[in-house]
Design an enzyme around this catalytic site. Structure first.
Site, PDB file in Angstrom:
ATOM      1  N   TRP A   1      -0.332   0.178  -1.104  1.00 38.49           N
ATOM      2  CA  TRP A   1      -0.731  -0.239  -2.450  1.00 38.49           C
ATOM      3  C   TRP A   1      -1.147  -1.694  -2.510  1.00 38.49           C
ATOM      4  O   TRP A   1      -2.136  -2.040  -3.167  1.00 38.49           O
ATOM      5  CB  TRP A   1       0.357   0.098  -3.470  1.00 38.49           C
ATOM      6  CG  TRP A   1       0.537   1.582  -3.539  1.00 38.49           C
ATOM      7  CD1 TRP A   1       1.599   2.302  -3.091  1.00 38.49           C
ATOM      8  CD2 TRP A   1      -0.419   2.544  -4.028  1.00 38.49           C
ATOM      9  NE1 TRP A   1       1.367   3.649  -3.273  1.00 38.49           N
ATOM     10  CE2 TRP A   1       0.152   3.824  -3.847  1.00 38.49           C
ATOM     11  CE3 TRP A   1      -1.692   2.449  -4.602  1.00 38.49           C
ATOM     12  CZ2 TRP A   1      -0.512   4.997  -4.212  1.00 38.49           C
ATOM     13  CZ3 TRP A   1      -2.347   3.612  -4.973  1.00 38.49           C
ATOM     14  CH2 TRP A   1      -1.761   4.869  -4.775  1.00 38.49           C
TER      15      TRP A   1
ATOM     16  N   ASP B   1       3.217  -6.188  -8.498  1.00 41.38           N
ATOM     17  CA  ASP B   1       3.082  -4.762  -8.820  1.00 41.38           C
ATOM     18  C   ASP B   1       4.479  -4.146  -8.748  1.00 41.38           C
ATOM     19  O   ASP B   1       5.035  -3.981  -7.662  1.00 41.38           O
ATOM     20  CB  ASP B   1       2.130  -4.100  -7.807  1.00 41.38           C
ATOM     21  CG  ASP B   1       2.038  -2.581  -7.992  1.00 41.38           C
ATOM     22  OD1 ASP B   1       2.697  -2.034  -8.904  1.00 41.38           O
ATOM     23  OD2 ASP B   1       1.294  -1.947  -7.209  1.00 41.38           O
TER      24      ASP B   1
ATOM     25  N   LYS C   1       6.617   6.564 -13.029  1.00 40.75           N
ATOM     26  CA  LYS C   1       7.726   6.731 -12.081  1.00 40.75           C
ATOM     27  C   LYS C   1       9.072   6.507 -12.771  1.00 40.75           C
ATOM     28  O   LYS C   1       9.890   7.407 -12.856  1.00 40.75           O
ATOM     29  CB  LYS C   1       7.550   5.802 -10.881  1.00 40.75           C
ATOM     30  CG  LYS C   1       6.313   6.171 -10.048  1.00 40.75           C
ATOM     31  CD  LYS C   1       5.612   4.955  -9.531  1.00 40.75           C
ATOM     32  CE  LYS C   1       4.195   5.179  -9.087  1.00 40.75           C
ATOM     33  NZ  LYS C   1       3.916   6.304  -8.239  1.00 40.75           N
TER      34      LYS C   1
HETATM   35  N1  PMP Z   1       1.067   0.663  -7.223  1.00 39.92           N
HETATM   36  C1  PMP Z   1       2.081   1.396  -6.738  1.00 39.92           C
HETATM   37  C2  PMP Z   1       3.260   0.693  -6.146  1.00 39.92           C
HETATM   38  C3  PMP Z   1       2.012   2.795  -6.783  1.00 39.92           C
HETATM   39  O1  PMP Z   1       3.016   3.527  -6.298  1.00 39.92           O
HETATM   40  C4  PMP Z   1       0.881   3.419  -7.350  1.00 39.92           C
HETATM   41  C5  PMP Z   1       0.751   4.914  -7.481  1.00 39.92           C
HETATM   42  N2  PMP Z   1       1.575   5.695  -6.783  1.00 39.92           N
HETATM   43  C6  PMP Z   1      -0.154   2.615  -7.815  1.00 39.92           C
HETATM   44  C7  PMP Z   1      -0.022   1.247  -7.756  1.00 39.92           C
HETATM   45  C8  PMP Z   1      -1.401   3.211  -8.384  1.00 39.92           C
HETATM   46  O2  PMP Z   1      -1.119   3.716  -9.615  1.00 39.92           O
HETATM   47  P1  PMP Z   1      -2.140   4.644 -10.417  1.00 39.92           P
HETATM   48  O3  PMP Z   1      -2.183   5.950  -9.733  1.00 39.92           O
HETATM   49  O4  PMP Z   1      -1.502   4.688 -11.780  1.00 39.92           O
HETATM   50  O5  PMP Z   1      -3.441   3.951 -10.443  1.00 39.92           O
END
Ligand code: PMP
Length: 367
Positions: A105, A174, A198
């Site tokens: 990520w 994040d 989550k």
């Molecule tokens: N950051 C993290 C730490 C994630 O786990 C995720 C999705 N699993 C995201 C960003 C991306 O999120 P989204 O699918 O809502 O764009």
């Protein structure tokens, strides 16, 4: 009698039963208004009450200082990979930002930021995402507009147990997959963002907490819906917000509050993850978690079965057996394979114990 399902999904993830029941109860007729929340104007005073309540619960649960704005935006965590540089990389003349890349990520976030400025990865490149490079090995850039990191890498199960020292540069985090899973000192950050799906709700809304003085520096090409200053001035109502998702987040925040807040969540999350890590560590190599002990995630526990690089046939058997017991969504991310147990706030200690029992049983049968 319905079959009991235990959902270990990485997100969208399990929600507290009481939240789902309340949403069900209120779905057709919200608060005696005769219409559903799904049908309500986002400009109505009734929706405004929900929005305000969601914000004040969040402020209370995270002790958010008064000089921070709280925004409820669309576009997901990935939208913020773009919004962060679009709004903040121009804070200083050099248009550069420092990134810690500790998993999928943060790697995606860094790649997106490269569209808008210069990105410095502050540590030697990692060959596998199984540890956090020693802070003493980081080279931060004093002229960077911000330092970015992801404090829980959902795919790799790598979690920061400490807040990085940004040496006077704005810290951006994040927190999508460990938001409200433990207390956090918001004042150390310039900006925090988290997708709700989550720990704090369902997909559709992303929470952004940003210090006021960082607003108003967006690049001119920043899309208006991603412009923090515009959204802050309009209380997240520049355009139609994800009303229903905000409502669900409100219910989840109430549930967190009624269950002891972030400190209680932290205690529970430690207990739950310890149950699983203890089994892994005492399995004589039958279960293997590749992540360095110092940064093992309490939210996502990845492991291989049978041997270090995973015996795929045995892993399939493990997943099939889990499924038979109603334990679902334990398959590791397709990019890494193996097993991943996600243990977000709504996953109970009993849920984690059921998995631990199954792991013990499976080990006895196959080791
Ligand atoms: N950051 C993290 C730490 C994630 O786990 C995720 C999705 N699993 C995201 C960003 C991306 O999120 P989204 O699918 O809502 O764009």
């Amino acid at each position: 009698e319905e079959k009991q399902i235990v959902n270990f999904g990485p997100g969208p993830a399990k929600l507290p039963k009481s939240v789902l029941l309340q949403a069900q109860k209120e779905l057709l007729n919200y608060s005696g208004l005769g219409i559903s929340i799904l049908e309500m104007s986002h400009r109505s005073s009734d929706f405004n009450k929900i929005l305000n309540k969601t914000e004040s619960l969040l402020r209370e649960l995270l002790n958010i200082p008064g000089n921070y704005k709280v925004l409820f935006l669309q576009g997901g965590g990935s939208g913020q990979f773009s919004a962060v540089p679009l709004n903040l990389i121009g804070l200083k003349g050099d248009r550069c930002a420092d990134y810690l890349v500790t998993g999928t990520w943060s790697a995606k976030a860094a790649k997106e930021a490269e569209k808008y400025g210069k990105v410095n990865v502050v540590h030697p490149k990692l060959h596998s995402y199984t540890k956090i490079p020693e802070p003493s090995s980081w080279t931060l850039t004093p002229s960077a507009s911000y330092v970015y990191y992801c404090c829980n890498e959902t795919v790799h199960g790598v979690e920061f147990s400490f807040t990085p020292e940004a040496k006077g540069v704005e810290l951006v985090c994040d927190m999508s997959s460990n938001f409200l899973s433990r207390p956090v000192d918001v004042s150390k950050f310039g900006l925090i963002f988290a997708g709700a799906q989550k720990n704090v709700g369902c997909a559709g809304v992303t929470v952004v907490i940003v210090r006021e003085d960082l607003l108003g520096h967006a690049l001119k090409e920043c899309p208006v819906v991603l412009d923090y200053k515009v959204q802050a001035e309009m209380s997240s109502l520049y355009n139609t917000p994800p009303c229903f998702s905000i409502y669900i987040t409100c219910l989840v925040l109430e549930w967190i509050k009624n269950n002891g807040g972030s400190a209680a969540m932290e205690m529970l999350n430690k207990q739950k993850s310890s149950r699983i890590y203890d089994i892994i560590d005492s399995s004589n190599g039958f279960y293997v978690c590749p992540v360095d002990v110092s940064c093992r995630s309490r939210m996502n526990v990845p492991f291989r079965v049978g041997r270090k690089d995973g015996d795929e046939a045995l892993e399939k058997k493990f997943l099939d057996g889990a499924h038979e017991r109603g334990m679902i969504s334990l398959k590791g991310h397709r990019s890494v394979g193996g097993i991943r147990a996600s243990l977000y706030n709504a996953v109970t200690l009993e849920d984690a114990e059921a998995l631990a029992d199954y792991m013990t049983h499976f080990l006895r049968e196959h080791h």
